[in-house]
Design an enzyme around this catalytic site. Structure first.
Site, PDB file in Angstrom:
ATOM      1  N   GLN A 117       9.356   5.036  -0.518  1.00  0.00           N
ATOM      2  CA  GLN A 117       9.698   3.743   0.076  1.00  0.00           C
ATOM      3  C   GLN A 117      11.146   3.730   0.554  1.00  0.00           C
ATOM      4  OE1 GLN A 117       7.668   0.836   0.468  1.00  0.00           O
ATOM      5  NE2 GLN A 117       9.399   0.375   1.806  1.00  0.00           N
TER       6      GLN A 117
ATOM      7  N   CYS B 120       9.705  -4.092   0.814  1.00  0.00           N
ATOM      8  CA  CYS B 120       8.735  -2.987   0.844  1.00  0.00           C
ATOM      9  C   CYS B 120       7.320  -3.463   1.105  1.00  0.00           C
ATOM     10  CB  CYS B 120       8.806  -2.191  -0.455  1.00  0.00           C
ATOM     11  SG  CYS B 120       8.270  -3.107  -1.919  1.00  0.00           S
TER      12      CYS B 120
HETATM   13  N1   CP Z   1       5.292  -0.718  -0.218  1.00  0.00           N
HETATM   14  C1   CP Z   1       4.200  -0.144  -0.759  1.00  0.00           C
HETATM   15  O1   CP Z   1       4.269   0.872  -1.468  1.00  0.00           O
HETATM   16  O2   CP Z   1       3.025  -0.751  -0.420  1.00  0.00           O
HETATM   17  P1   CP Z   1       1.589  -0.459  -1.040  1.00  0.00           P
HETATM   18  O3   CP Z   1       1.606  -0.942  -2.466  1.00  0.00           O
HETATM   19  O4   CP Z   1       0.647  -1.251  -0.171  1.00  0.00           O
HETATM   20  O5   CP Z   1       1.320   1.020  -0.983  1.00  0.00           O
HETATM   21  N1  NVA Z   2       7.734  -3.199  -7.315  1.00  0.00           N
HETATM   22  C1  NVA Z   2       6.409  -3.238  -6.753  1.00  0.00           C
HETATM   23  C2  NVA Z   2       6.348  -2.407  -5.512  1.00  0.00           C
HETATM   24  C3  NVA Z   2       5.020  -2.432  -4.800  1.00  0.00           C
HETATM   25  C4  NVA Z   2       4.988  -1.561  -3.595  1.00  0.00           C
HETATM   26  C5  NVA Z   2       5.399  -2.793  -7.778  1.00  0.00           C
HETATM   27  O1  NVA Z   2       5.670  -1.827  -8.488  1.00  0.00           O
HETATM   28  O2  NVA Z   2       4.349  -3.422  -7.886  1.00  0.00           O
END
Ligand code: CP
Ligand code: NVA
Length: 308
Positions: free
Chosen positions: A138, A265
């Site tokens: 990410q 993200c």
């Molecule tokens: N940002 C991210 O990792 O998205 P997903 O959880 O959809 O893969």
């Molecule tokens: N911090 C979040 C990011 C998701 C892409 C999680 O770990 O759920």
């Protein structure tokens, strides 16, 4: 030596810069092409990536599949629950078997120790598609997005508002490796990993915890947030109450530089960590950031295969 990408420090600042440059070049070279058409050089022709998911995903799932297609290879997507892994086959044995069958493995899991175990027993590259500790892919996409939007990393002031989670850990790690500064606007009790902070400070990055959200974003070049409740975490009213003052809304965004970028993200929880006004504003680059998961990961894959 097999190249694993469990955290950004596995590559280091020099390789990260090379990956970002490669991603910029590859993205430009295929502008306007059908999304599944391989790049002209198809550098991973014949290569197969196994992707394993122990948690939900949209972007990571689709971007790794598309990245492999664009590099001339292919990917298979597996839910851990439908694998023997889900009914007790060990991670070590899974690593040994997959290493005989595929050319690289990407995994999204919970405990970071699991990916370390997988990598320790794999003879092919292992890539971190998110653990409870970190989300390095990410951050490669985030850095690509920031640079693409005209901001140089050295000296950049990045402000984070919200939970001290896996995404923030990798941002802090990147700060030390790529020499930018992070203002950590996180409420007391929700701090990020101290090891990443210590490493970034030792590398000369200015990484500061600033509890006051307005002060944290004041004069920032980039403002970043993420969900207040990460996957696998229990919903807690106390946590939501502590996070409320850290919502990235127009008033807080106005404290940053007028040309500051907003990153997330995704998935976003509109009305919680970010307001509709901010995520839908001209300063928001979240859709570029999401697309850049493909471009950044192509370069991560090339690095892992020793082709960068
Ligand atoms: N940002 C991210 O990792 O998205 P997903 O959880 O959809 O893969
Ligand atoms: N911090 C979040 C990011 C998701 C892409 C999680 O770990 O759920």
């Amino acid at each position: 030596m097999t190249r694993h990408f469990l955290n950004l420090s596995d590559a280091g600042g020099h390789a990260m810069a090379a990956m970002i440059n490669d991603a910029i070049d590859r993205k430009a070279a295929r502008a306007g092409w059908p999304k599944g058409k391989p790049d002209a050089d198809a550098p991973l022709a014949g290569r197969v990536l196994a992707t394993i998911f122990e948690k939900n995903s949209t972007r990571t799932r689709v971007s790794f599949d598309m990245a492999m297609r664009q590099l001339g290879g292919s990917a298979m997507i597996m839910e851990a629950g439908s694998m023997q892994l889900g009914r007790g086959e060990s991670i070590a044995d899974t690593a040994r078997v997959l290493s005989r069958m595929v050319d690289a493995i990407m995994i999204r899991t919970d405990d970071h120790a699991k990916i370390e175990e997988l990598a320790a027993h794999a003879s092919v590259p292992v890539i971190n598609g998110l653990t409870d500790l970190s989300h390095p892919c990410q951050i490669m996409a985030d850095l690509l997005t920031v640079i693409e939007h005209g901001k140089a990393l050295p000296g950049l002031e990045l402000a984070w508002l919200g939970d001290g989670n896996n995404v923030l850990n990798s941002i802090v790690e990147a700060a030390g490796l790529m020499k930018f500064n992070v203002r950590i606007g996180v409420p007391e009790g929700y701090d990020c990993d101290g090891g990443f902070v210590a490493a970034a400070l030792a590398a000369g990055a200015n990484v500061r915890v600033i509890r006051d959200p307005a002060e944290a974003v004041r004069g920032a070049d980039v403002v970043v947030t993420d969900t207040w409740i990460s996957m696998g975490q229990a919903h807690g009213e106390a946590k939501l109450a502590a996070m409320a003052p850290y919502q990235v809304n127009s008033a807080l965004m106005a404290e940053a530089k007028p040309d500051a970028l907003f990153l997330h993200c995704l998935p976003a929880h509109r009305g919680e960590e970010v307001s509709d006004m901010v995520i839908d504003s001209a300063q928001s680059v979240v859709w570029d950031e999401a697309e850049n998961r493909i471009h950044a990961q192509k370069s991560v894959l090339l690095w892992a295969f020793g082709q960068l």
